[in-house]
Design a protein around this motif. Structure first.
Motif, short mmCIF file in Angstrom:
data_model
loop_
_atom_site.label_atom_id
_atom_site.label_comp_id
_atom_site.label_asym_id
_atom_site.label_seq_id
_atom_site.Cartn_x
_atom_site.Cartn_y
_atom_site.Cartn_z
N UNK A 27 -32.71 -13.43 -3.78
CA UNK A 27 -32.85 -13.66 -2.33
C UNK A 27 -32.20 -12.52 -1.55
N UNK A 28 -31.01 -12.11 -1.94
CA UNK A 28 -30.34 -11.00 -1.25
C UNK A 28 -31.15 -9.72 -1.34
N UNK A 29 -31.67 -9.41 -2.53
CA UNK A 29 -32.46 -8.19 -2.71
C UNK A 29 -33.77 -8.28 -1.93
N UNK A 53 -43.23 -26.84 -5.76
CA UNK A 53 -43.54 -27.50 -7.03
C UNK A 53 -42.93 -26.82 -8.24
N UNK A 54 -42.78 -25.50 -8.17
CA UNK A 54 -42.20 -24.73 -9.26
C UNK A 54 -41.11 -23.84 -8.68
N UNK A 55 -39.86 -24.31 -8.65
CA UNK A 55 -38.80 -23.58 -7.96
C UNK A 55 -38.50 -22.19 -8.50
N UNK A 56 -39.01 -21.84 -9.67
CA UNK A 56 -38.81 -20.49 -10.19
C UNK A 56 -39.87 -19.51 -9.68
N UNK A 57 -40.87 -20.01 -8.95
CA UNK A 57 -41.95 -19.17 -8.43
C UNK A 57 -41.69 -18.86 -6.96
N UNK A 58 -41.60 -17.58 -6.65
CA UNK A 58 -41.32 -17.09 -5.30
C UNK A 58 -42.46 -16.18 -4.84
N UNK A 59 -42.56 -15.98 -3.54
CA UNK A 59 -43.56 -15.05 -3.00
C UNK A 59 -42.96 -14.26 -1.84
N UNK A 60 -43.15 -12.97 -1.88
CA UNK A 60 -42.82 -12.10 -0.76
C UNK A 60 -44.14 -11.84 -0.05
N UNK A 61 -44.28 -12.37 1.15
CA UNK A 61 -45.55 -12.33 1.88
C UNK A 61 -45.37 -11.48 3.12
N UNK A 83 -35.40 -3.05 -8.63
CA UNK A 83 -34.67 -4.09 -9.38
C UNK A 83 -35.45 -5.40 -9.53
N UNK A 84 -36.43 -5.64 -8.67
CA UNK A 84 -37.20 -6.88 -8.71
C UNK A 84 -38.46 -6.78 -9.56
N UNK A 85 -38.81 -5.57 -9.98
CA UNK A 85 -40.09 -5.36 -10.67
C UNK A 85 -40.21 -6.14 -11.97
N UNK A 86 -39.13 -6.36 -12.68
CA UNK A 86 -39.22 -7.10 -13.94
C UNK A 86 -39.54 -8.57 -13.70
N UNK A 87 -39.36 -9.04 -12.48
CA UNK A 87 -39.63 -10.44 -12.14
C UNK A 87 -41.01 -10.64 -11.53
#
Length: 104
Positions: A27-29, A53-61, A83-87
């Motif tokens: 979230x900070x990054x 529904x899936x708390x491990x799934x995020x979206x940067x929109x 740093x976020x590319x692996x995710x």
């Protein structure tokens, strides 16, 4: 307004799978990435969202004035995004508006 005056926007959706233990740092990054993207030409708006529904799934929109603006912004933000590319979920991220229907 003529049809040639209509702004064709690009919706950019970058999805991430983030383990719970990494969510705070993610979230900070992501805030830093959004701040950097917001400084780029053609940026309209952006947000970070998390799946209900899936708390491990995020979206940067983000929304852009066009695909070229989005692609140039990605190049400018590459180091902050690294740093976020692996995710990241490996899938296309840019979508061009075809039809928009606002609330009545």
């Amino acid at each position: 307004m003529r049809s040639s005056d209509i702004l064709v926007c690009v919706l950019a959706v970058i999805r991430y799978t983030v383990p719970e233990a990494q969510s705070h740092d993610f979230v900070k990054q992501s805030h830093a990435v959004l701040d950097l993207l917001a400084e780029q030409p053609g940026y309209l708006r952006g947000r970070l969202a998390r799946s209900v529904d899936e708390p491990n799934l995020w979206a940067l929109v983000t929304e852009w004035e066009g695909a070229g603006f989005y692609r140039r912004a990605l190049s400018a933000a590459r180091m902050a995004m690294y740093p976020l590319m692996t995710l990241m979920v490996n899938e296309p991220s840019a979508f061009e508006d075809v039809h928009i229907r606002d609330r009545a």
